[in-house]
Design an enzyme around this catalytic site. Structure first.
Site, PDB file in Angstrom:
ATOM      1  CE  LYS A  95      -3.444  -2.918   0.989  1.00 48.72           C
ATOM      2  NZ  LYS A  95      -3.109  -4.324   1.162  1.00 48.72           N
ATOM      3  CE  LYS A 123      -6.364   0.112  -0.456  1.00 45.26           C
ATOM      4  NZ  LYS A 123      -6.354  -0.345  -1.858  1.00 45.26           N
ATOM      5  NE  ARG A 146      -2.317  -8.013  -9.132  1.00 46.83           N
ATOM      6  CZ  ARG A 146      -2.327  -8.802  -8.061  1.00 46.83           C
ATOM      7  NH1 ARG A 146      -1.849 -10.015  -8.142  1.00 46.83           N
ATOM      8  NH2 ARG A 146      -2.794  -8.354  -6.902  1.00 46.83           N
ATOM      9  NE  ARG A 184      -7.555  -8.497  -9.458  1.00 50.53           N
ATOM     10  CZ  ARG A 184      -6.659  -8.060  -8.573  1.00 50.53           C
ATOM     11  NH1 ARG A 184      -6.165  -8.898  -7.681  1.00 50.53           N
ATOM     12  NH2 ARG A 184      -6.259  -6.812  -8.593  1.00 50.53           N
ATOM     13  NE  ARG A 206     -14.554  -7.305  -0.041  1.00 50.07           N
ATOM     14  CZ  ARG A 206     -14.553  -8.222   0.928  1.00 50.07           C
ATOM     15  NH1 ARG A 206     -13.480  -8.349   1.708  1.00 50.07           N
ATOM     16  NH2 ARG A 206     -15.597  -9.013   1.098  1.00 50.07           N
ATOM     17  CG  ASP A 221      -3.913  -4.860  -7.375  1.00 48.46           C
ATOM     18  OD1 ASP A 221      -3.569  -5.708  -8.224  1.00 48.46           O
ATOM     19  OD2 ASP A 221      -4.121  -5.143  -6.182  1.00 48.46           O
ATOM     20  CD  GLU A 235      -3.701  -3.136  -2.519  1.00 43.29           C
ATOM     21  OE1 GLU A 235      -3.054  -4.209  -2.626  1.00 43.29           O
ATOM     22  OE2 GLU A 235      -4.733  -3.038  -1.842  1.00 43.29           O
ATOM     23  CG  ASN A 295      -0.476  -6.529  -4.955  1.00 43.90           C
ATOM     24  OD1 ASN A 295      -0.908  -6.761  -3.841  1.00 43.90           O
ATOM     25  ND2 ASN A 295      -1.156  -5.842  -5.860  1.00 43.90           N
TER      26      ASN A 295
END
Length: 316
Positions: free
Chosen positions: A126, A161, A211, A226, A234, A274, A282, A284
């Site tokens: 994050k 979050k 993604r 997604r 989400r 993301d 984000e 990752n």
């Protein structure tokens, strides 16, 4: 010479083999004739200036009923390996941080660690947005409930979050007047003792949380969008999101070009960006997923790209 590859991961017996990106990496390494050595976090140690590992020889299979075999464990210096994949899932807690220091010792002894331990510490999934804030939606990181309330009033619709979780865990959408604002802020900040991230809600989520897999700074030309299930905001596959493969768009390409130098600087060979709409939410770096879905849909072999990048570094 056979490459000796170690992997640090969560229990392999508990993975979903059809979806597990780490298994895809291991299958590709084994296809190349590399020897595999399996470890969990508890198998790492430091002794008198040396990184140590209690590794078990591993064989993997692309079979949903029988995907691995393990031999007996044996303690040995991590420097006996050529490369270690650090694929432990979040939470990125004190134990995770300790493991990065143990792996960094192995790195000093000549082992290639993917992703680089210091990079895993510096590029929190994050907080890495602090390096590229211009790519992100309006974002606040704070442990102060009043500051978070003000941000909510300013933005009108936010996502809140935790900083160190994954898979959509404890992610909330909040709007002014929500009766649960107080308890959600108390829970996520632990009554002001823990930082949380708030971001403006992006309505483009209905088109998918995309993604983007980045290998050695280069994006894979397909992305996994997604799509949230009905009644959900989400898109994470772990909470029932539906995966849809799409070509890499211009917005995603621009974001990759912006982020790639940061990833290379911090030794991040494998990352998952993301993206919602044209905003980066984000970065990752711990154990990004998506390989199996993209490979199956597009006839790709993303793990081969990663192993090529690893081989290049081992040969240099």
């Amino acid at each position: 010479m056979t490459v000796r590859l170690g992997v640090v991961m969560d229990p392999i017996a508990a993975i979903q083999p059809a979806k597990d990106s780490t298994l895809a990496m291991l299958l590709e390494a084994q296809r190349r004739g590399w020897s595999l050595h399996y470890m969990e976090l508890a198998d790492l140690a430091w002794r008198d200036g040396r990184g140590m590992g209690r590794a078990r020889p591993l064989r993997v299979f692309d079979d949903p009923r029988r995907w691995f075999e393990l031999d007996e464990a044996e303690w040995a210096p991590l420097a006996a390996l050529d490369v270690v994949l650090m694929r432990k899932d979040p939470p990125v807690d004190a134990e995770y941080f300790a493991a990065t220091y143990l792996l960094e010792q192995a790195e000093r002894e000549g082992v290639l660690v993917v992703n680089r331990p210091r990079g895993l510490r510096d590029l929190n999934e994050k907080l890495a947005l602090t390096w590229v804030a211009d790519c992100a939606p309006p974002t606040l990181v704070s442990r102060d409930a009043e500051a978070l309330r003000v941000f909510l009033q300013e933005q009108g619709d936010i996502v809140l979050k935790p900083l160190f979780a994954m898979g959509g865990a404890s992610v909330f959408r909040l709007r002014p007047g929500d009766a649960n604002v107080g308890v959600i802020l108390e829970t996520l900040t632990d009554h002001g003792r823990r930082f949380a991230m708030a971001q403006r809600f992006l309505p483009e989520i209905v088109e998918g949380d995309k993604r983007v897999i980045v290998v050695d700074g280069e994006p894979v030309p397909q992305v996994l969008a997604r799509i949230p299930p009905p009644g959900e905001t989400r898109g994470n596959l772990a909470v029932g999101g539906r995966g849809e493969v799409r070509p890499l768009g211009e917005a995603e390409r621009r974001l990759c070009e912006r982020v790639a130098p940061l990833l290379r600087e911090h030794g991040i060979l494998f990352a998952g960006l993301d993206v919602i709409g044209d905003r980066l939410t984000e970065i990752n770096v711990t154990s990004p997923t998506g390989i199996r879905e993209l490979d199956a849909a597009c006839g790709l072999n993303i793990a081969a790209r990663l192993m090529d990048a690893i081989q290049k570094r081992l040969s240099s």
